[in-house]
Design a protein around this motif. Structure first.
Motif, PDB file in Angstrom:
ATOM      1  N   UNK A 176       0.841  -1.202   0.000  1.00  0.00           N
ATOM      2  CA  UNK A 176       0.000   0.000   0.000  1.00  0.00           C
ATOM      3  C   UNK A 176       0.876   1.253   0.000  1.00  0.00           C
ATOM      4  N   UNK A 177       1.876   1.248   0.877  1.00  0.00           N
ATOM      5  CA  UNK A 177       2.760   2.411   0.956  1.00  0.00           C
ATOM      6  C   UNK A 177       3.515   2.628  -0.357  1.00  0.00           C
ATOM      7  N   UNK A 178       4.025   1.556  -0.961  1.00  0.00           N
ATOM      8  CA  UNK A 178       4.788   1.683  -2.213  1.00  0.00           C
ATOM      9  C   UNK A 178       3.915   2.292  -3.314  1.00  0.00           C
ATOM     10  N   UNK A 179       2.660   1.859  -3.392  1.00  0.00           N
ATOM     11  CA  UNK A 179       1.762   2.406  -4.404  1.00  0.00           C
ATOM     12  C   UNK A 179       1.510   3.894  -4.185  1.00  0.00           C
ATOM     13  N   UNK A 180       1.519   4.330  -2.919  1.00  0.00           N
ATOM     14  CA  UNK A 180       1.266   5.736  -2.605  1.00  0.00           C
ATOM     15  C   UNK A 180       2.446   6.631  -2.956  1.00  0.00           C
ATOM     16  N   UNK A 181       3.666   6.170  -2.676  1.00  0.00           N
ATOM     17  CA  UNK A 181       4.840   7.027  -2.845  1.00  0.00           C
ATOM     18  C   UNK A 181       5.499   6.882  -4.218  1.00  0.00           C
ATOM     19  N   UNK A 182       5.144   5.826  -4.938  1.00  0.00           N
ATOM     20  CA  UNK A 182       5.782   5.567  -6.220  1.00  0.00           C
ATOM     21  C   UNK A 182       4.719   5.256  -7.275  1.00  0.00           C
ATOM     22  N   UNK A 183       4.225   6.265  -7.985  1.00  0.00           N
ATOM     23  CA  UNK A 183       3.178   6.050  -8.985  1.00  0.00           C
ATOM     24  C   UNK A 183       3.555   5.029 -10.049  1.00  0.00           C
ATOM     25  N   UNK A 184       4.847   4.914 -10.363  1.00  0.00           N
ATOM     26  CA  UNK A 184       5.275   3.955 -11.374  1.00  0.00           C
ATOM     27  C   UNK A 184       5.047   2.511 -10.929  1.00  0.00           C
ATOM     28  N   UNK A 185       4.956   2.303  -9.614  1.00  0.00           N
ATOM     29  CA  UNK A 185       4.772   0.946  -9.089  1.00  0.00           C
ATOM     30  C   UNK A 185       3.307   0.576  -8.912  1.00  0.00           C
ATOM     31  N   UNK A 186       2.417   1.512  -9.187  1.00  0.00           N
ATOM     32  CA  UNK A 186       1.003   1.278  -8.916  1.00  0.00           C
ATOM     33  C   UNK A 186       0.463   0.063  -9.662  1.00  0.00           C
ATOM     34  N   UNK A 187       0.993  -0.222 -10.851  1.00  0.00           N
ATOM     35  CA  UNK A 187       0.476  -1.333 -11.657  1.00  0.00           C
ATOM     36  C   UNK A 187       0.626  -2.677 -10.957  1.00  0.00           C
ATOM     37  N   UNK A 276       4.259   2.200  10.662  1.00  0.00           N
ATOM     38  CA  UNK A 276       3.130   1.771  11.488  1.00  0.00           C
ATOM     39  C   UNK A 276       2.012   1.362  10.535  1.00  0.00           C
ATOM     40  N   UNK A 277       1.639   0.096  10.572  1.00  0.00           N
ATOM     41  CA  UNK A 277       0.635  -0.390   9.620  1.00  0.00           C
ATOM     42  C   UNK A 277      -0.684   0.364   9.753  1.00  0.00           C
ATOM     43  N   UNK A 278      -0.941   0.929  10.919  1.00  0.00           N
ATOM     44  CA  UNK A 278      -2.201   1.660  11.139  1.00  0.00           C
ATOM     45  C   UNK A 278      -2.303   2.910  10.262  1.00  0.00           C
ATOM     46  N   UNK A 279      -1.173   3.364   9.741  1.00  0.00           N
ATOM     47  CA  UNK A 279      -1.195   4.525   8.851  1.00  0.00           C
ATOM     48  C   UNK A 279      -1.717   4.167   7.460  1.00  0.00           C
ATOM     49  N   UNK A 280      -1.892   2.869   7.200  1.00  0.00           N
ATOM     50  CA  UNK A 280      -2.218   2.445   5.835  1.00  0.00           C
ATOM     51  C   UNK A 280      -3.515   1.644   5.728  1.00  0.00           C
ATOM     52  N   UNK A 281      -3.878   0.911   6.782  1.00  0.00           N
ATOM     53  CA  UNK A 281      -5.152   0.195   6.777  1.00  0.00           C
ATOM     54  C   UNK A 281      -5.782   0.295   8.162  1.00  0.00           C
ATOM     55  N   UNK A 282      -7.076   0.086   8.227  1.00  0.00           N
ATOM     56  CA  UNK A 282      -7.768   0.180   9.505  1.00  0.00           C
ATOM     57  C   UNK A 282      -7.640  -1.139  10.279  1.00  0.00           C
TER      58      UNK A 282
END
Length: 292
Positions: A176-187, A276-282
């Motif tokens: 989740x974090x990688x997709x947020x900070x690196x648009x090229x990795x979203x795929x 902290x995983x709580x920053x990315x999912x509930x």
């Protein structure tokens, strides 16, 4: 050296392959091992060759294959071209095998892969890559390559394979974090919890089966052990690899946290907490993922 001579020579070597799990510390482990004299390249090189998947297109490598294969060879065109020349005579055989690979059931793929000469591709590639990187012993990392364990061990009976794994909530939130900070990795990084859970379970099952079939060749390594007790864990890892422990493997003389935005702790000191995983999912999604 002829292709068959290369193949015979390579079979007696003992390369090391980091085969998974993605987003579980594979790059950190790759860096640690490259600090050891046996695996240290002329210059730090974290490229993933993706050779096993690429080998299934050896009859006619695609441009994207060239990028990863050349990258792992540190851009050494002379060695890379020598590799291509070594396999050129067998391209018709590879083409026939690759057609069969698309048609046969999964349980026959390994046998077809070998019968059509693709093991020769892998051995020749690492023969030339060793020279290009300037290493005594080959070390390669391609996450999620755990599905190729049978082929790797038939190519290299003395190989050592490592599967580093991490708590699945931490792994998923790393995606989740990688997709947020690196648009090229979203795929590839933007996964639903269900898709991630299915993939994680499949890869874990493959790893457990590999550990059962080849306990002396396949190591399952906990990321949490590596970060919480690095010296003991790396000493044990070196023993598995048949290499002496080198204290420099776990030292970071010039920590550079944040050097790589997508993986900010890659060039820092080993730490048990990277986010902290709580920053990315509930909490509810985390509980559901753990239950799954």
């Amino acid at each position: 050296m002829r292709l068959l001579d290369i193949s015979r020579t390579e079979q007696s070597t003992s390369p090391v392959f980091i085969v998974g799990e993605a987003r579980s510390g594979t790059s950190i482990l790759y860096r640690i091992l490259q600090k050891h004299p046996a695996f240290r390249p002329r210059k730090l090189n974290l490229w993933e060759s993706r050779i096993m998947r690429c080998s299934e297109r050896a009859a006619s490598f695609r441009p994207e294959d060239h990028r990863t294969l050349r990258g792992y060879m540190a851009g050494d065109d002379e060695r890379y071209n020598a590799f291509l020349e070594s396999i050129a005579p067998l391209r018709p055989l590879f083409a026939a095998g690759e057609l069969m690979l698309r048609l046969v059931p999964e349980r026959f793929r390994s046998s077809v892969w070998f019968a059509s000469g693709h093991a020769l591709v892998v051995r020749s590639y690492f023969h030339h890559a060793r020279e290009a990187r300037g290493v005594r012993r080959v070390l390669e990392k391609t996450p999620n390559q755990v599905g190729y364990v049978r082929q790797l061990l038939r190519c290299y009976p003395k190989a050592r394979l490592i599967y580093i794994h991490r708590h699945p909530v931490d792994v998923y939130t790393s995606y989740v974090r990688r997709a947020q900070v690196d648009p090229k990795a979203a795929s590839w990084a933007r996964l639903t919890p269900s898709t991630f859970a299915a993939r994680w379970a499949e890869n874990t099952t493959l790893a457990l089966n590999a550990k059962t079939r080849a306990p002396r060749s396949f190591l399952m390594l906990r990321y949490e052990d590596l970060t919480e007790n690095p010296e003991a864990t790396v000493r044990s890892l070196c023993e598995f690899l048949g290499e002496p422990f080198d204290p420099d493997m776990i030292r970071e003389r010039k920590p550079r946290v944040g050097l790589r935005k997508a993986d900010p702790h890659l060039f820092g000191e080993l730490t048990a907490t990277t986010k902290d995983w709580r920053d990315y999912i509930c909490p509810e999604d985390a509980a559901a993922l753990q239950k799954r």
